[in-house]
Design an enzyme around this catalytic site. Structure first.
Site, short mmCIF file in Angstrom:
data_model
loop_
_atom_site.label_atom_id
_atom_site.label_comp_id
_atom_site.label_asym_id
_atom_site.label_seq_id
_atom_site.Cartn_x
_atom_site.Cartn_y
_atom_site.Cartn_z
N THR A 186 -12.19 39.63 -15.02
CA THR A 186 -11.70 39.70 -14.01
C THR A 186 -10.19 39.90 -13.89
OG1 THR A 186 -13.33 38.58 -12.77
CG2 THR A 186 -11.08 38.56 -11.73
N THR A 236 -9.40 33.35 -11.16
CA THR A 236 -10.60 33.83 -11.78
C THR A 236 -11.52 32.64 -12.38
OG1 THR A 236 -11.42 35.10 -13.88
CG2 THR A 236 -9.34 33.72 -13.93
N GLY A 237 -13.08 32.98 -12.79
CA GLY A 237 -13.85 32.05 -13.11
C GLY A 237 -14.88 31.89 -12.13
N GLY A 239 -17.12 32.19 -9.37
CA GLY A 239 -16.58 32.20 -7.81
C GLY A 239 -17.33 31.34 -7.05
N1 ASP Z 1 -14.60 35.03 -10.13
C1 ASP Z 1 -15.21 36.09 -10.30
C2 ASP Z 1 -16.61 35.85 -9.50
O1 ASP Z 1 -17.06 35.09 -9.50
C3 ASP Z 1 -15.67 36.35 -11.72
C4 ASP Z 1 -14.44 35.97 -12.81
O2 ASP Z 1 -13.51 35.79 -12.42
O3 ASP Z 1 -14.82 35.88 -14.09
O4 ASP Z 1 -17.06 36.99 -9.18
#
Ligand code: ASP
Length: 325
Positions: A186, A236-237, A239
């Site tokens: 992301t 990010t992470g 969600g």
């Molecule tokens: N946060 C993003 C989601 O959950 C995914 C990511 O950041 O890796 O869509």
């Protein structure tokens, strides 16, 4: 009254998650630095934080090694469904009605985002259209894509956004049904410009193994991004955890008590305490001080602080649950 002249700064991330394969590291680093170079060129020339984060995120959306735009991960049924958003907090001079002549500085926040889009090449530019040209903040799916077409944005067939890398990862996901995994990638950027305006932008293909129709945090104001008079953040992470803890709003609110770096660490700790999940965060305050933290395996960022060189960092995770700074 003149707006304050601030030394501009920008920070971008390329996602937090598992360590990136060695074969991809050099190219990802090059791409992240190049993206920040593009955004910082706008800031050096006196351009806006909104333009700077948009240009940075477009460059990363166009690069197949990041999970946003071209290179997005696929839903369980093999589709691209992208989410993105942008938020700005702009200083403006307003007339003080009480004394009729004195001007004072106020902050105006604006935002735009899209979810579940698969036919537009750069979801962050469509977010910008939602922000600049509609009375709304968040638009979804086909109607959002129609807006993109009307605005003259670059359209594509959904399969044109799919890389071999994303297809192979999707096939691997099908072998492990029920497992939602976060592929690193992301993207996001936050910036402050010379006028003291701040902006945040986040763009993603989501999590691989996600059900069709799943919407993550990245386009949700307060969760995957936030901007206010005192600073901006992009996350990010996982969600689902970021949404439940309103991670970016939490981080920016913490800026009133502590510096940007401490705010970032605390916000990740707050998320971990209530969800046990992994996330990463970049932030900037209105005086161009950076904060960044994550509790995944790895997260990489690139930073520009006027007039310096662009720096690339691979961040170690913070020790979650340890006593907070
Ligand atoms: N946060 C993003 C989601 O959950 C995914 C990511 O950041 O890796 O869509």
């Amino acid at each position: 009254m003149h707006k304050p002249i601030i030394k501009p700064a920008l920070i971008a991330h390329g996602g937090a998650g598992r360590r990136v394969p060695v074969s991809e590291r050099a190219e990802r680093q090059r791409a992240l630095v190049a993206a920040v170079e593009g955004g910082s060129a706008i800031l050096r020339e006196g351009g806006s934080a909104a333009d700077a984060v948009s240009r940075t995120v477009v460059a990363l959306e166009d690069h197949g090694l990041f999970n946003a735009g071209f290179g997005s991960v696929l839903t369980l049924d093999g589709r691209v469904e992208m989410d993105a958003a942008l938020m700005v907090a702009e200083l403006s001079s307003t007339l003080n009605a009480n004394v009729n002549i004195r001007k004072k500085t106020a902050t105006r926040v604006r935002a735009g985002g899209v979810v579940l889009v698969g036919r537009v090449r750069n979801p962050i530019l469509l977010s910008r259209v939602v922000m600049d040209r509609t009375p709304h903040v968040l638009m979804a799916g086909r109607a959002a894509e129609r807006l993109a077409r009307e605005a003259g944005l670059r359209m594509c067939r959904p399969e044109q956004l799919v890389t071999d890398r994303a297809r192979n990862r999707w096939l691997a996901t099908l072998q492990a049904p029920g497992k939602v995994s976060r592929q690193h990638g992301t993207v996001g950027a936050v910036a402050v410009d010379q006028a003291g305006n701040v902006a945040a932008a986040t763009s993603t293909g989501g999590v691989s193994g996600k059900m069709a129709g799943r919407i993550g945090d990245s386009a949700l104001i307060g969760a995957g991004l936030f901007a206010a008079a005192n600073g901006a953040a992009s996350a990010t992470g996982t969600g689902e955890a970021i949404m439940k803890s309103c991670l970016c709003r939490e981080a920016v609110a913490l800026l009133t008590g502590v510096g940007a770096q401490r705010a970032a660490v605390r916000a990740i700790n707050v998320l971990y305490a209530s969800t046990g999940a992994e996330a990463g965060l970049i932030m900037i305050d209105s005086r161009a001080r950076f904060g960044y933290a994550h509790n995944a395996e790895a997260m990489e960022i690139a930073l520009f602080a006027h007039p310096g060189e662009i720096r690339h960092l691979v961040l170690d995770p913070i020790a979650v649950g340890a006593s907070q700074p």
